[in-house]
Design a protein around this motif. Sequence first.
Motif, short mmCIF file in Angstrom:
data_model
loop_
_atom_site.label_atom_id
_atom_site.label_comp_id
_atom_site.label_asym_id
_atom_site.label_seq_id
_atom_site.Cartn_x
_atom_site.Cartn_y
_atom_site.Cartn_z
N ARG A 36 35.98 36.44 44.13
CA ARG A 36 36.49 36.56 42.50
C ARG A 36 35.51 34.93 42.50
O ARG A 36 35.94 33.89 42.81
N VAL A 46 39.64 36.21 47.75
CA VAL A 46 40.81 36.03 47.32
C VAL A 46 41.61 37.68 48.60
O VAL A 46 42.63 36.54 48.54
N SER A 60 47.50 31.33 46.50
CA SER A 60 47.68 31.06 45.57
C SER A 60 48.07 33.03 45.24
O SER A 60 48.87 33.09 43.78
N VAL A 61 47.55 33.53 45.43
CA VAL A 61 48.21 35.31 45.85
C VAL A 61 49.19 36.06 46.67
O VAL A 61 48.83 37.21 46.03
N ARG A 64 52.00 38.45 46.02
CA ARG A 64 51.66 39.12 43.90
C ARG A 64 50.49 40.05 44.21
O ARG A 64 50.55 41.21 43.62
N PHE A 65 49.28 39.68 44.96
CA PHE A 65 48.31 40.61 45.43
C PHE A 65 48.90 41.35 47.05
O PHE A 65 48.64 40.73 47.76
N MET A 80 47.10 43.96 42.06
CA MET A 80 47.37 42.84 41.82
C MET A 80 48.30 42.60 40.37
O MET A 80 48.52 43.68 39.39
N LEU A 83 50.33 39.15 37.72
CA LEU A 83 48.89 38.06 37.45
C LEU A 83 49.23 37.34 36.15
O LEU A 83 50.17 37.14 35.18
N LYS A 84 48.26 36.37 36.54
CA LYS A 84 48.55 35.43 35.75
C LYS A 84 47.44 34.92 35.28
O LYS A 84 46.34 35.03 35.52
N GLU A 86 45.89 32.24 35.17
CA GLU A 86 44.56 31.76 36.42
C GLU A 86 43.81 32.91 36.73
O GLU A 86 43.48 32.23 38.26
N ASP A 87 44.27 33.72 37.02
CA ASP A 87 43.69 35.39 37.71
C ASP A 87 42.85 35.17 37.19
O ASP A 87 41.63 36.52 37.17
N TYR A 91 35.94 39.91 39.60
CA TYR A 91 36.44 39.72 40.45
C TYR A 91 34.93 40.76 41.46
O TYR A 91 34.91 42.00 40.92
#
Length: 119
Positions: A36, A46, A60-61, A64-65, A80, A83-84, A86-87, A91
């Motif tokens: 990304r 990522v 950071s993922v 979550r991912f 994903m 999601l935040k 900052e994501d 991609y």
Amino acid sequence: QLQASGGGLVQAGGSLRLSCAASGTIFSINTMGWYRQAPGKERELVASISSYGATNYRDSVKGRFAISRDNVKHTVYLEMNSLKAEDTAVYYCNVEVRTSAFFGFRDYWGQGTQVTVSS
């Protein structure tokens, strides 16, 4: 050729699923991954998945991912969740493809799909 899809606009805490399908002359596929790039920042890895299913995620993922692949369809997915803001980024999928037994693996990039997370 790689065709990516699944990006869009989602609220924080929501989910998206990205897909990237490889087409054309394919002898074999090695590692498949998602990168990304946010505005003003460098492109970053990522997640990636090897030909035998080993996965790798940036910190950071993690949790979550989830990355997965379908070797019959030559497709890589990125699920994903949570999601935040900052994501938010474009991609890109990346696939190492071998087009013949006589050639080595070469990197191919998808066209990029925008993911925007509103806070």
